[in-house]
Design a protein around this motif. Structure first.
Motif, PDB file in Angstrom:
ATOM      1  N   SER A 602     -10.027  10.140  13.140  1.00 20.37           N
ATOM      2  CA  SER A 602      -9.344   9.201  12.091  1.00 20.37           C
ATOM      3  C   SER A 602     -10.860   9.080  12.098  1.00 20.37           C
ATOM      4  O   SER A 602     -10.860   8.375  10.946  1.00 20.37           O
ATOM      5  N   PHE A 603     -11.906   8.213  12.728  1.00 23.53           N
ATOM      6  CA  PHE A 603     -13.093   7.840  12.006  1.00 23.53           C
ATOM      7  C   PHE A 603     -14.070   8.919  11.641  1.00 23.53           C
ATOM      8  O   PHE A 603     -14.378   8.178   9.868  1.00 23.53           O
ATOM      9  N   TYR A 604     -14.350   9.986  12.019  1.00 25.69           N
ATOM     10  CA  TYR A 604     -15.037  11.006  11.671  1.00 25.69           C
ATOM     11  C   TYR A 604     -14.760  12.280  11.567  1.00 25.69           C
ATOM     12  O   TYR A 604     -15.570  13.345  10.866  1.00 25.69           O
ATOM     13  N   GLY A 605     -12.991  12.380  10.657  1.00 25.71           N
ATOM     14  CA  GLY A 605     -12.555  13.978  10.363  1.00 25.71           C
ATOM     15  C   GLY A 605     -12.770  13.692   8.514  1.00 25.71           C
ATOM     16  O   GLY A 605     -13.402  12.783   8.030  1.00 25.71           O
ATOM     17  N   GLU A 606     -11.712  15.003   7.885  1.00 28.28           N
ATOM     18  CA  GLU A 606     -11.926  15.067   6.360  1.00 28.28           C
ATOM     19  C   GLU A 606     -11.754  13.396   5.958  1.00 28.28           C
ATOM     20  O   GLU A 606     -11.979  12.856   5.154  1.00 28.28           O
ATOM     21  N   ASP A 607     -10.478  12.917   6.602  1.00 25.36           N
ATOM     22  CA  ASP A 607      -9.744  11.767   6.154  1.00 25.36           C
ATOM     23  C   ASP A 607      -9.930  10.163   6.683  1.00 25.36           C
ATOM     24  O   ASP A 607      -9.443   9.432   7.536  1.00 25.36           O
ATOM     25  N   LYS A 608     -11.237  10.012   6.075  1.00 22.33           N
ATOM     26  CA  LYS A 608     -11.562   8.629   7.202  1.00 22.33           C
ATOM     27  C   LYS A 608     -11.748   7.214   6.948  1.00 22.33           C
ATOM     28  O   LYS A 608     -11.079   7.115   6.132  1.00 22.33           O
ATOM     29  N   GLN A 609     -10.903   6.601   7.861  1.00 22.18           N
ATOM     30  CA  GLN A 609     -10.446   5.569   8.187  1.00 22.18           C
ATOM     31  C   GLN A 609     -10.256   4.172   9.200  1.00 22.18           C
ATOM     32  O   GLN A 609     -10.526   4.988  10.550  1.00 22.18           O
ATOM     33  N   GLN A 610      -9.791   3.451   8.743  1.00 22.12           N
ATOM     34  CA  GLN A 610      -9.556   2.070   9.710  1.00 22.12           C
ATOM     35  C   GLN A 610      -8.217   2.402  10.177  1.00 22.12           C
ATOM     36  O   GLN A 610      -7.819   1.494   9.379  1.00 22.12           O
ATOM     37  N   ILE A 611      -7.785   2.510  11.604  1.00 24.79           N
ATOM     38  CA  ILE A 611      -6.613   2.767  11.240  1.00 24.79           C
ATOM     39  C   ILE A 611      -6.213   1.028  12.819  1.00 24.79           C
ATOM     40  O   ILE A 611      -6.833   0.545  13.233  1.00 24.79           O
ATOM     41  N   ALA A 612      -4.962   0.452  11.775  1.00 25.10           N
ATOM     42  CA  ALA A 612      -5.379  -0.938  11.876  1.00 25.10           C
ATOM     43  C   ALA A 612      -3.923  -1.041  11.838  1.00 25.10           C
ATOM     44  O   ALA A 612      -3.870  -0.452  10.958  1.00 25.10           O
ATOM     45  N   GLU A 613      -2.815  -2.155  12.477  1.00 24.09           N
ATOM     46  CA  GLU A 613      -2.090  -2.123  12.544  1.00 24.09           C
ATOM     47  C   GLU A 613      -0.975  -3.549  13.055  1.00 24.09           C
ATOM     48  O   GLU A 613      -1.358  -3.729  13.928  1.00 24.09           O
ATOM     49  N   SER A 614      -0.732  -4.589  12.561  1.00 23.33           N
ATOM     50  CA  SER A 614       0.214  -5.668  12.686  1.00 23.33           C
ATOM     51  C   SER A 614       1.316  -5.018  12.877  1.00 23.33           C
ATOM     52  O   SER A 614       2.222  -4.462  11.666  1.00 23.33           O
ATOM     53  N   ALA A 615       2.403  -6.116  13.612  1.00 21.11           N
ATOM     54  CA  ALA A 615       3.651  -6.792  13.953  1.00 21.11           C
ATOM     55  C   ALA A 615       4.356  -7.946  13.820  1.00 21.11           C
ATOM     56  O   ALA A 615       3.261  -8.422  14.145  1.00 21.11           O
TER      57      ALA A 615
END
Lengths: 771, 171
Positions: A602-615
């Protein structure tokens, strides 16, 4: 609902996440972190229980080298507030100000001295010259509401007091059905009055906080609190600064039990930092804890119960006269809870609850583990035992005949909420039968002659009591959770929930780990910091595992969904229907990608992103846990001393996320209940000064005073709770005192209706009964 | 006049804390508890300051004491052990510490350092105590969270660990 056999982290006896730091003595409590050079603030406390301050001469104190600032009521903003850390707007009266021109209890704030160090601040306090106009004192709730009693809150700017002219802080009255009609139809009516006394939490860590201004001129408050977000809001209001300028940090806490659901220091400490621009530390010493900390509401509890000939309850009325002390913190809601937690335990078509809450010139009552329920249950479970004996029925059979059961509704819950109307409640899970079975088998009773002493001067017998409690405050509690993915497949779990030693950091992390399919060591828990963790009402109302736990589970599920998308991408076309198997995303073709691999990608693939979720989570549900306590006591007829020989508490808690920690909650609650029943009592002089304000004279149970308390977990898998949980933190303190009272009756035939059962009180009762 | 208000010249003492030597200036009214916290040993807690709770327990020349009741001038030349110095070579946890973690004895943890020091002393005097002897051994350390059951479990388990370890050394 989850199949228990599938669980890898939840339901496991894992060590607490903070256990290593604790046993190494890590400097992780508030007082361990005070910045060097912090000023020390000491409050001059009132020697009088009721007095008007005519003048305060500060010059001599100000002349002491090292004294930086002296403030009296003339120098600070006057904003009435409540010290109760509750949701806004608080249902407790706004009857407190930072510093007042009147003192209402021994230990009330008079003035504050800020100095370079503790000794200098103390010296400054001693040099303040205060001229008091001493006023008459009232100490008993029943005296306080009589005409002609001294009026404790005669100020004009307090808000939300029920009737200040009558010293009535609050009043509650609810009725289901028609109780008078029920009594008129009853074959027999029983009425008894019980009285319960002043006790205190006695957290090993006294109240403490410090505050400072950060480089952006924001006010940072580090405090031993159960309610960091309420602290932020209340301090902002009292000091008239925006919430956005305040950051509250809760480090590890040395016990709370409700005592730290209060703003006892932070309003003033923050003010002193704002005033001086300097770091300031404030603490309560142990004697101050007793004088001006919080206590359990003393009450007179009267039950009147109407029954048909066969022992079926058809009308039940409960009247309470509560003493809130000098201020009304939790003054409405604790006495409300006395009724709402205990009355529903026995079914009746007609129920009435009335509570009057009076101000007196004694220490301030507040939230304390059980929150009014131990008072109500001492009455209810003694009263039910008395009725059974009067009817000639077996006490257990009598209770079984009338106890609430799975599928029943609780009509009181709808009428009596958190200082307002509540929500209807259906009992979905009830494991009380199994609790009774387990606890009764664990305490069979010895019946033996104690060795070396003539048997007829020592009597032993078994007694019991049952109870139900709540899980969170329905419609009121709300908790947030945020989970952030790291490159190595570890996760930051950010929660506003406050671990006060209960182990909530651990159980919430266990839930997150279970959902994410990783180990407990992969979850990095951080609680609580109002700048970086999401809102949570705080740790009270037996809510954290259920309410905050649901928020954590939902946040973890969202993160898992996001990681699943990453895994899908990695698998390409052959993904099909993706399953999840203990950390692995599994394609229909059987290809497996671990959460940790997805995290890295998720950090270093094609689609880089910071995954973070709240509930965040709130609910109007409040599933009750149930508990049975069986106890064997020994009464020395010559000295009146009562000793607990054997005791077991079994709880239907829904599900134990961590059985070891759940047992710790049970055993600790029972120990507190034994102290409440036998040894703990705050006593006062005629002028309202506490006489035993030290741990030498106020008797908290020590290791030698207790047997090996037995704890049993009954799991009923509550459908509304995360992994089936209800609650466990408070319930087991509720029924210890009545179980002991019932055992004493069984041993001696003497009914004790006044707590605590000190040797003196027991001996007098035995003598009176001719035993 | 209270002791701390008198003009007493500052004193200097030498002590060893957790195998570190300190040459420190103290004031006459300073307690050992305050001195230790000032030197950075924050495991030693202010619970009551009257010797009733045990949260400030340290080993003074091998004996457990309530450090709030000892004045710093009394400890000149003494050797003190706090929980920070208990881990073997500063790394490997002491068996009592291990046992406290494994049994789930600590809850809020505020009493734990003092409780552990009392347990270490108890086990050095009585390596194989009964549960009743353990209860008497820790009677001066108040814990408000646990009801003591898991604390007694931990000390029982630590006794066994220490016994096994010593047996291993003998072989």
């Amino acid at each position: 609902m989850t199949n228990k056999a599938d669980l890898r982290v939840v339901s496991r006896r894992l060590p607490k996440v903070d256990a290593g730091a604790i046993v190494k003595g890590a400097p992780h409590y508030t007082l361990d972190m005070v910045p060097a050079g912090a000023l020390y603030a000491k409050v001059l406390r009132s020697p009088h229980a009721h007095a008007r301050i005519k003048s305060i001469e500060c010059d001599r104190a100000m002349d002491v080298p090292g004294v930086m600032l002296v403030l009296t009521h003339e120098d600070v903003p006057r904003v009435p507030f409540t010290t109760a850390g509750q949701n806004f707007p608080e249902p407790s009266p706004y009857d407190t100000v930072m510093l007042d021109n009147k003192v209402r209890l021994v230990g009330d704030r008079v003035a504050v001295v800020v100095a370079t160090d503790e000794l200098t601040a103390e010296r400054g306090c001693k040099l303040l010259e205060v001229d008091y106009e001493v006023l008459p004192v009232v100490m008993d709730a029943r005296d306080a509401i009589r005409e002609g009693a001294p009026i404790i809150h005669d100020e004009t700017d307090s808000q939300g007091i029920h009737d200040a002219g009558s010293n009535l802080a609050a009043r509650v009255e609810v009725e289901v059905g028609d109780v008078e009609k029920g009594f008129s139809q009853a074959d027999q009516v029983f009425e008894h009055t019980y009285s319960v006394h002043y006790v205190q939490h006695v957290t090993m860590e006294p109240h403490v906080c410090f505050s400072y201004l950060d480089s952006s001129n924001r006010l940072v408050i580090v405090t031993a609190t159960q309610v960091p977000f309420h602290v932020r809001r209340i301090v902002a209001r009292v000091n008239q600064v925006p919430i956005s300028r305040i950051r509250v940090i809760k480090p590890r806490i040395g016990g709370g039990f409700g005592g730290k659901q209060e703003i006892i220091l932070e309003d003033l400490c923050a003010h002193l930092t704002l005033r001086t621009g300097k770091p300031v530390v404030m603490e309560l010493k142990r004697d101050e804890e007793f004088y001006c900390g919080r206590t359990r509401h003393p009450q007179y509890v009267t039950f009147k119960t109407g029954l048909t000939r066969d022992g079926t309850i058809i009308a039940n009325e409960m009247r309470v006269m509560a003493n809130t002390g000098a201020y009304g913190s939790h003054g409405l809601t604790v006495p409300s809870n006395t009724g709402s937690k205990s009355l529903p335990l026995y079914k009746s078509p007609n129920l009435r609850y009335v509570a009057d809450v009076a101000y007196t010139n004694l220490p301030v009552a507040g939230a304390m583990r059980g929150y009014g329920a131990p008072q109500g249950y001492f009455g209810l479970e003694s009263h039910m035992d008395e009725i059974a004996h009067s009817l000639g029925m077996d006490p257990l059979e009598f209770r079984r005949k009338n106890l609430v059961k799975q599928g029943d509704t609780d009509p009181i819950a709808a009428k009596l909420g958190e200082g307002k109307e509540g929500f209807e409640r259906t009992i979905r899970t009830c494991g009380l039968d199994e609790c009774i079975e387990l606890a009764s088998r664990a305490v069979p009773g010895s019946g033996d002659t104690p060795s070396g002493i003539p048997y007829d001067r020592k009597k032993r017998a078994v007694g019991f009591a049952v109870c139900m409690h709540g899980t969170g405050i329905p419609g009121d509690d709300m908790a947030g959770a945020t989970i952030k993915v790291n490159e190595d497949g570890s996760f930051n779990l950010l929660i506003g929930a406050t671990d006060l030693g209960t182990g909530s950091d651990t159980v919430l992390a266990q839930m997150a780990a279970e959902v994410l399919g990783v180990g407990l060591e992969d979850i990095i828990v951080y609680s609580s910091d109002t700048d970086s963790t999401p809102f949570d009402v705080g740790a009270y109302g037996s809510s954290t595992t259920y309410v905050s736990g649901t928020a954590v589970v939902q946040a973890a599920e969202k993160v898992r969904e996001r990681l699943k998308e990453v895994a899908l991408e990695l698998m390409g076309d052959d993904a099909g229907d993706m399953g999840f198997d203990h950390g692995f995303f599994v394609s229909s073709s059987g290809r497996r990608i671990h959460v940790k691999e997805a995290a890295l990608k998720s950090f270093y693939g094609e689609d880089k992103q910071q995954i973070a979720e709240s509930a965040s989570f709130m609910t109007v549900d409040c599933p009750p846990p149930f508990c049975a306590c069986f106890v064997e006591v020994e009464i020395d007829l010559d000295t009146g001393r009562v000793r607990v020989i054997d005791i077991a508490s079994a709880v239907d808690l829904g599900r134990a996320i961590n059985p070891t920690l759940a047992e710790g909650q049970i055993v600790g609650s029972v120990a507190m209940g034994i102290g409440y029943a036998l040894s703990e009592e705050m006593t006062f002089s005629d002028s309202g000064k506490m006489l035993n304000a030290s741990l030498m004279d106020y008797k908290v149970p020590a290791s030698v005073d207790l047997p090996d308390i037995k704890a049993f977990l009954v799991e009923t898998d509550e459908p509304s709770g995360p992994f089936g949980v209800k609650s466990v933190g408070e319930i087991c303190v509720d029924n210890v005192a009545p179980a002991i009272a019932n055992a004493i009756y069984n041993a001696t035939g003497v009914r004790l209706r006044q707590l605590p059962f000190t040797p003196e009180r027991v001996l007098n009762a035995l003598k009176e009964a001719g035993v | 006049m209270p002791l701390h208000e008198r003009q007493v010249p500052d004193l200097k003492i030498k002590i060893s804390v957790n195998d570190r030597a300190f040459d420190v200036e103290i004031s006459a009214g300073e307690t050992l508890l305050d001195l230790l916290r000032r030197l950075g040993f924050k495991s030693v807690k202010h619970g009551c300051d009257t010797g009733n709770c045990g949260a400030c327990t340290v080993l003074l020349d091998g004996r457990p004491v309530a450090s709030c009741l000892i004045l710093a001038p009394q400890v000149d030349g003494s050797t003190i052990l706090t929980v920070e110095g208990l881990a073997i070579c500063g790394k490997q946890l002491h068996p009592v510490q291990e046992a406290f973690i494994e049994t789930g004895a600590p809850q809020c943890g505020f009493c734990t350092p003092g409780m552990i020091m009392t347990a270490v002393s108890l086990l050095s005097e009585n390596p194989d105590p009964t549960r009743d002897e353990i209860r008497h051994g820790i009677a001066g350390n108040i814990c408000r969270c646990s009801g003591y059951v898991k604390v007694v479990d931990a000390i029982e388990s630590a006794a066994k660990k220490l016994c096994d370890r010593d047996a291993g050394h003998d072989e």
